[in-house]
Design an enzyme around this catalytic site. Structure first.
Site, PDB file in Angstrom:
ATOM      1  CG  HIS A  65      -2.338   0.573   0.787  1.00 45.65           C
ATOM      2  ND1 HIS A  65      -3.497   0.298   1.469  1.00 45.65           N
ATOM      3  CD2 HIS A  65      -2.703   1.402  -0.230  1.00 45.65           C
ATOM      4  CE1 HIS A  65      -4.513   0.929   0.907  1.00 45.65           C
ATOM      5  NE2 HIS A  65      -4.054   1.619  -0.121  1.00 45.65           N
ATOM      6  CG  ASP A 113      -6.308  -0.723   4.385  1.00 50.80           C
ATOM      7  OD1 ASP A 113      -6.175  -1.775   5.047  1.00 50.80           O
ATOM      8  OD2 ASP A 113      -5.349  -0.126   3.865  1.00 50.80           O
ATOM      9  CG  HIS A 143      -4.289  -2.199   8.527  1.00 51.69           C
ATOM     10  ND1 HIS A 143      -4.443  -3.175   7.550  1.00 51.69           N
ATOM     11  CD2 HIS A 143      -3.979  -2.846   9.672  1.00 51.69           C
ATOM     12  CE1 HIS A 143      -4.227  -4.366   8.092  1.00 51.69           C
ATOM     13  NE2 HIS A 143      -3.952  -4.199   9.379  1.00 51.69           N
ATOM     14  CG  ASP A 176      -2.504   1.795   5.440  1.00 48.46           C
ATOM     15  OD1 ASP A 176      -2.136   1.162   6.446  1.00 48.46           O
ATOM     16  OD2 ASP A 176      -2.854   1.247   4.385  1.00 48.46           O
ATOM     17  CG  HIS A 181       2.578  -1.577   4.522  1.00 47.67           C
ATOM     18  ND1 HIS A 181       2.016  -2.835   4.392  1.00 47.67           N
ATOM     19  CD2 HIS A 181       3.003  -1.509   5.813  1.00 47.67           C
ATOM     20  CE1 HIS A 181       2.092  -3.488   5.540  1.00 47.67           C
ATOM     21  NE2 HIS A 181       2.686  -2.709   6.415  1.00 47.67           N
ATOM     22  CG  ASP A 207      -4.827  -3.453   2.051  1.00 49.87           C
ATOM     23  OD1 ASP A 207      -4.892  -4.686   1.862  1.00 49.87           O
ATOM     24  OD2 ASP A 207      -3.915  -2.933   2.709  1.00 49.87           O
ATOM     25  CG  ASP A 265      -5.551  -5.485   4.811  1.00 51.58           C
ATOM     26  OD1 ASP A 265      -6.397  -4.584   4.830  1.00 51.58           O
ATOM     27  OD2 ASP A 265      -4.343  -5.276   5.097  1.00 51.58           O
ATOM     28  CD  GLU A 303      -0.101  -4.418   1.523  1.00 49.91           C
ATOM     29  OE1 GLU A 303       0.506  -5.509   1.571  1.00 49.91           O
ATOM     30  OE2 GLU A 303       0.414  -3.331   1.891  1.00 49.91           O
TER      31      GLU A 303
END
Length: 321
Positions: free
Chosen positions: A102, A125, A127, A129, A142, A233, A235, A278
């Site tokens: 990312h 995402d 996260h 980030d 990332h 992302d 994830d 990712e």
């Protein structure tokens, strides 16, 4: 559903993984192409231009800059990404970036801003980030891309080696988060301090994905006129359906929620650039990789007109006697 304003898609492979410590994310473009991403997009009457992969040069002995790992490698790669993305967007192509980790969003959003300064960012995402180099627990870039791009954070840390070219280009009000469930303390402080709209899985469970998308798009762009940069992302989805990724977090978006997000973004007609990041085939079995690639493509193709209720291209002729 309205067609996207752009009828041409420019695909850019970004085989880069130095923004985090696990090898394999650089193989993301290859596995997505091999799984049929390009042919799946072509089904929806888009002219697809595959720009190939950006050549990434490694920097031997790239020492940390304070807490930041691989700063020169990440900086050099993202300067190339910014230049190429700016060129693709200026050519009126919807720019589809295949990462990569990312950290590539630094260059992709920066380049997009050079071509379309008024953009907004939808960040899907697990996260946030948005750690700064000083707040990051890991030093992995990332987890920092947004902090290098946001103007309000520019005075919160010293310039990072290798990023002299990267001037902050968006405001906190230009970002919305969807799917968060693993947010560091410093990131939570930034989100709360600046009032960034952030819809975690808790809000999605409470409100439902329809209301979340309605509020997210209204908060981000009340007049519905600004270009959209989607940074996705894998994830953000639950690891049961995208197992081949570097930082999986249980309790994520299911495939229907992921598809609905993309359908609503497509409905705006304003998608201008997309990151897919990712995917890491070295972190899963062959079956895991197949599941991750298929899930990712089945979600992303909703940005290009794929409809769960069925679809036929403009060129379709119904068979008759």
């Amino acid at each position: 559903m309205p067609r996207q304003a752009r009828s041409k898609v420019g695909i850019l492979g970004i085989p880069f993984s130095k923004g985090q410590p696990k090898g394999g994310a650089e193989m993301g473009p290859e596995i997505l192409r091999r799984a049929g991403l390009v042919s799946r997009i072509k089904r929806f009457d888009y002219q697809v231009v595959d720009h190939g992969d950006i050549e990434i040069e490694s920097i031997p002995g790239d020492k940390p800059d304070g807490n930041v790992k691989n700063p020169r490698s990440v900086g050099r790669a993202n300067k190339k990404i910014s230049d190429k993305v700016a060129s693709i967007v200026k050519s009126k192509e919807l720019c589809l970036n295949l990462g990569g980790d990312h950290s590539i969003a630094i260059g992709s959003i920066h380049g997009h801003c050079r071509a379309e300064p008024g953009l907004v960012v939808v960040w899907v995402d697990a996260h946030a980030d948005i750690n700064t180099p000083l707040s990051s627990p890991s030093g992995n870039m990332h987890g920092m891309p947004l902090s290098l791009l946001v103007k309000e954070l520019a005075d919160r840390f010293s310039p990072v080696e290798g990023f002299d070219w990267c001037k902050p280009c968006i405001h906190v009000r230009d970002i919305v988060y969807i799917g968060l469930r693993d947010v560091d303390e410093g990131e939570r402080w930034i989100i709360d301090q600046f009032g960034i709209p952030a819809y975690s899985m808790q809000e999605i469970d409470k409100m439902g994905i329809k209301e979340v998308m309605h509020h997210a798009l209204k908060n981000l762009d009340p007049n519905g006129t600004r270009p959209i940069h989607l940074s996705f992302d894998v994830d953000g989805l639950d690891p049961t359906i995208t197992p081949s990724t570097g930082t999986p977090v249980l309790g994520g978006l299911n495939i229907r929620e992921g598809q609905y997000i993309m359908e609503e973004l497509a409905n705006t007609g304003r998608l201008s650039a997309i990151d897919i990041v990712e995917v890491n085939p070295l972190l899963g079995s062959e079956k895991d990789n197949m599941v991750t690639a298929e899930t990712t493509i089945s979600v992303i193709e909703k940005c290009f007109g794929s409809k769960r209720g069925g679809y036929y291209p403009a060129s379709y002729v119904f068979p008759s006697l």
